[in-house]
Write an enzyme that holds these catalytic residues in place. Structure first.
Site: not given
Ligand code: NDP
Length: 255
Positions: A144, A157
């Site tokens: 990130s 985070y």
């Molecule tokens: P979303 O909330 O859209 O997606 C997060 C995903 O993580 C979901 O698919 C969720 O699926 C999964 N998840 C969460 N907890 C668990 C768990 N315990 N086990 C398995 N899967 C899990 O977020 P983003 O797409 O925005 O984020 C994806 C990644 O990118 C993250 O690591 C985030 O920190 C990173 N990121 C995002 C940014 C942004 O601006 N959006 C910027 C920088 C980094 P489910 O609930 O079905 O398990």
């Protein structure tokens, strides 16, 4: 085989059922890889699998809660039972808790660290044995801008995402001998469920992101597809331990 061809390769994307994870999964599938969509929500995952299949790709849902070590091992085994091998692991699952550092409970701290950082190590450990046996592999960790910058409202985070960069470097140097490349991607502000929730909570966030991002827009999940393909493909075989921003210039901007 072209440097970006993933035909015959199998990729597992944690949190691949939406947002950035699905954007990367769709990019990998378009380059020829078969996709294991690993997450908790079965319904959302079924929709992601269907979207990949509708575009002509191959995909399967693999239940996973990355906060539990045993689930990480079970998910990797499930993917290998289904597809016969594993070449690419994308550690993308991530969560945040928005509050000042002094207000964090131990449970909140551990939930974020367990999901974002420890889960990436446990999935990588489970994948390592297979990749080593297969003669190589690719691991992509999703950091990130908070891997670089501090945050007043997301201490766990930011600590987890900073830690992911150091995890990436350590795995890269340890496993280079096994022909396993380990790299990190550092997304800027991307329009997903995660950030739309933050936008609802913090009305000024949208204007701040637009003003602070030289490209003048939010990223889209599809903006992460190209870097995922590059880091998963033979094109990046001499790239390891890198942390690559995909941020519309955010990390390069001074005042
Ligand atoms: P979303 O909330 O859209 O997606 C997060 C995903 O993580 C979901 O698919 C969720 O699926 C999964 N998840 C969460 N907890 C668990 C768990 N315990 N086990 C398995 N899967 C899990 O977020 P983003 O797409 O925005 O984020 C994806 C990644 O990118 C993250 O690591 C985030 O920190 C990173 N990121 C995002 C940014 C942004 O601006 N959006 C910027 C920088 C980094 P489910 O609930 O079905 O398990």
């Amino acid at each position: 085989m072209t440097p970006f061809d993933l035909s015959g390769r199998v990729a597992l994307v944690t949190g691949g059922n939406g947002g950035i994870g699905l954007g990367m999964a769709q990019g990998l599938a378009a380059a020829g890889a078969k996709l294991a969509i690993a997450a908790r929500n079965a319904e959302k995952s079924a929709a992601a699998v269907a979207a990949i299949e509708a575009a002509g790709g191959a995909a399967a849902f693999v239940p996973l809660d990355v906060a539990h070590e045993s689930s990480c091992h079970a998910a990797i085994e499930h993917a290998v039972r289904h597809f016969g091998r594993l070449d690419i692991l994308v550690n993308n699952a991530g969560v945040g808790v928005r509050k000042p550092p002094e207000a964090y409970t131990a449970a909140e701290w551990h939930r974020v660290l367990d999901t974002n950082l420890s889960g990436a190590l446990f999935c990588a450990q489970a994948a390592y044995k297979l990749m080593q046996r297969q003669g190589g592999g690719k691991i992509i960790n999703i950091g990130s801008m908070f891997s670089i910058f501090g945050s007043t409202y997301a201490v766990a985070y930011a600590a987890s995402k900073g830690g992911l960069v150091q995890l990436t470097k350590s795995l890269a140097v340890a496993w280079a001998k096994d022909n396993i490349q380990v790299n990190a991607v550092l997304p800027g502000w991307i329009d997903t469920d995660l950030t739309s929730a933050a936008r609802r909570q913090v009305p000024e966030l949208n204007g701040h992101v637009l003003a602070r991002t030289p490209a003048g827009r939010w990223g889209l999940p599809a903006d992460l597809a190209g870097i995922a393909v590059f880091l998963a493909a033979p094109a990046s075989d001499f790239v390891t331990g890198a942390a690559i921003p995909v941020d519309g210039g955010y990390a390069s901007m001074g005042i």
